[in-house]
Motif scaffolding. Sequence first.
Motif, PDB file in Angstrom:
ATOM      1  N   PHE A 160       0.769  -0.842  -0.370  1.00 46.78           N
ATOM      2  CA  PHE A 160      -0.062   0.047   0.136  1.00 46.78           C
ATOM      3  C   PHE A 160       1.034   0.965   0.276  1.00 46.78           C
ATOM      4  O   PHE A 160       0.283   2.396   0.278  1.00 46.78           O
ATOM      5  N   LYS A 164       3.631   0.677  -4.321  1.00 49.51           N
ATOM      6  CA  LYS A 164       1.635   0.595  -4.695  1.00 49.51           C
ATOM      7  C   LYS A 164       1.941   0.591  -6.216  1.00 49.51           C
ATOM      8  O   LYS A 164       2.523   1.404  -6.568  1.00 49.51           O
ATOM      9  N   GLY A 169      -3.025   1.790  -3.934  1.00 54.40           N
ATOM     10  CA  GLY A 169      -2.731   0.548  -3.548  1.00 54.40           C
ATOM     11  C   GLY A 169      -3.649  -0.452  -3.814  1.00 54.40           C
ATOM     12  O   GLY A 169      -4.692   0.249  -3.173  1.00 54.40           O
ATOM     13  N   THR A 174       1.609  -5.613  -5.470  1.00 56.13           N
ATOM     14  CA  THR A 174       2.214  -4.811  -6.492  1.00 56.13           C
ATOM     15  C   THR A 174       1.941  -5.258  -8.029  1.00 56.13           C
ATOM     16  O   THR A 174       1.274  -5.713  -8.523  1.00 56.13           O
TER      17      THR A 174
END
Lengths: 345, 330
Positions: A160, A164, A169, A174
Motif C-alpha cells: 500500500f 503500490k 494500492g 504490487t
Amino acid sequence: MKKNIWINIGFQVGALIVALLITTLLLAAAGAPPLKAYGSILSGAFGSSNNLIAVLITWSPLLLTTAGVLITFAAGLWNIGVEGQMVLGSIFATWMLRLLQDTNIPPALIIILGILFGMVGGALWAGLAGALKTFGGVNEIFGGLGLNFVATALTIYLVFGPWKRPGVGSMSGTQPFDEKLWLPTISNTGLSPWALGISIVAVAFVYLLLRGTYFGLRLKAVGKNMKAAYLLGVPTWQYSMFAFLLCGVFAGLAGAIQVVAVYHRLLPNISNGYGFLGLLVAMLINYQAIWVIPIAFFFVALNVGSIQLQIVYKMDSSFAGVLQDLLVLLVLLSQGVRERFLKKA
Amino acid sequence: MNTTLIGLAGVLAAAAPVLFAVIGETITERAGIINLSWNGTILLSAMGGFTVTYLTGNLFLGFLMGMLIGAIVAFIVAFGSITLHQSQVAVGFVLALAGRDLAYFLGVPYMNTPGPTLPTWPIPILKDIPILGPLFFRLDIVTYLSYVVIILTWLWLFRTRPGLMLQGIGERPAAAFVRGANVNRMRYFYTVIGGAIGGLAGPAYTLNVKPGWMGTQTGLDGIGWIALAITIFGGWNPLRGAFGAYLFSLLQWLGLVLQPSLPGIPSQVLQVAPFPLMILTLLLVNIGDAEWIQRWLASMPEGTRRVVARVLRAMRASPPAALGVPFESE
C-alpha cells in the motif's frame, strides 16, 4: 519389531478413519451430502488438468517449508516463525526483481538473483528469531509469532505504500512483473518444473542431512539433550542457530518461488499458511523426512480440492484445514494411547 | 476531554477479550501447563457464543457456550499432555489451527447477520464519580466482570492457601506432591478453569466489542497469539498481565486515532504496530537471564553494574520453574 510397524500403521489408519468420521458428521451438519462433498473435493483436486496443475503448484512451497521445519525440529526447536520467513523470501525476491527489472542484466540472471535474495531474506528472518532465542532468551515460539506479524505488516506497508501500483494500492498486490521475469512454466500455468524439481531436491537433501551425516547426528543430539550434547563438545548454540538459518533458507526459497513462478508480484497474503501447514505435515509424519513427499501431496490436494466445496456448496474452504488438523490431533493422541497402554502390556 | 474519556473507556472494553485469555493462560501456566491453543479457542468461542445467542436470543447462554468451548479445548490439551504424555506445544498448536478452521467452516450460515449485543449498564452512584465514573463504570457487565476476574485471580494466587498450592505445582511439583497435592489432578483442574475463563474472550468480542460473526473478516485472528505473548510480558502475574492487555488495546486505539495525522502509513500497518513492541518487551523481560549479559555485567565497574542489574531485575520475569515439564509421581 515387524509387529510394531503394523501396530503403528494400524493406529495411523485408525486416526485417519476417526478424522474422516468426524468430518463426515460435520459435512452432514453443515448441510452437504458427505459422499458427494468428498467427491467434489476429489474432482476439485484431480478432475481436470488445470486442477492437477494447481495441486502441483502448491505442492512445491509446502515441500520446502516442511523440509525446513524438519531441520529445526531435529534441533529441538519449534520454528513457528517459518510463516514469516516465507513472507520475507517473497519480499526480498520482489525487491531484487524491482531493483533490476529496468537494467540490461539478462532476465534469467535477474530471476536467479531474485531467488537467491529471497533465500537470504528468509534466513535473515529466521536468524532474527534464532538470535532472539540465543542471545535474548526469547522463546522461539513467541519471537517467531511476533516476527510473523511484523512480516505481514511489512508486506501490507509495501503493497500500500512504497511499492503500490500506479494510482492506488490495493489488496491485489504490487504491479505484476514483465513476462520476461517469470520463471519458465509449463505453458504459462504457473507450474514450474524448476520450482518443483528444486523442492524435491530440498526434501532429499534434508533426508540425507538428517540421516546420513555427522552434522545431522550432532544436530539431533542438540535437539534430544542440549546439555549432554554441550558436555560432549557439540557447539550447541551454533548448531541451533544454523538450524534456524537453514530453515529460513528453505522458507525464503518457498516465498521467492511464489513471486517468480506463481504470482509475479507481492501480495498481502502470499505465504497462504504454508508455513504452519509445513509444521502440521512434519508432526503428522512424526518428523521422518521420508514421508514428506506423499503426505505434503495429500495435504495440498485437500487444500486445492476443497475450494470446490466453496463453489458447489457455498462452504468455507477451511474444511481442508479441519480435516488436516483433526488428523494430526488424532495421530498425536493415538501415539499417546499406544505408548501408554501397549507398552505396559 | 470528554471524547478522550469515552475513547479510553472503549479501550478498557476492547481489552476484555485479550484480558480474559491472558488471565486464563496465566492460571494455566502457573499450574505448569502451556495451553498454546488460544487462537483457535477464541475464534471458536467467538463463533459459538455468537451463534448460540443469535439462535436463542439469550446473551448469558452465549457466554456460557464460550466458556464451555474454552473448557473443552483446554481439557484436550490437559488430556493429551498429562494423560497421554504428548508434547503440550504440539497438541496446543494443532488445536490453535483446528479451532480456527472449525470456526470458519461452521460459522458460514451465521455470517454477517446482525445479532444481539450486550447493553451498557452504568453502575449507580459509581458512574457519577468525576473522571473515574465515565472511564470505568459506564460500560457493560462483561467488562466489569473482567475487572473482577483480574482482582480475584490475583487474590487467589497470592493470598490464599490453594493459590499457594497452585504456585507450588508449577514451581516445584515434587515438593507439592510430598505436601499432599495431587499434582496432575490439580493441573487438569486449573487448565480447564483457565480455558473456561479464556473462553469468555470470544463472546466478549462477537457480542460486545465488535458485534457479529464475519468469518475471516471478524478481525480476531491473531489475538490468541498476542494473548500468549502478553502472558509472558505479564510475568505470570494477573495484574501485570492485565496491564499488558490494556497497553496493547491502548496502542491499537492510538493507531486508529493517529491515523488521520499520518496519511503516509496505511491503517493496516498501525493496527499491527503493537507487535514489534511486543517482541521488544519480550526481549527486555528475558534478556536479564542471558549468559552474555551476565558476563557483560560482571565486567562492569561496581557502581554501574549495580544500577544496570537493578534495571534488568525490575523488568525480568521468570516462568514457573516446571512450566511445560510433565510430572510423574513415581
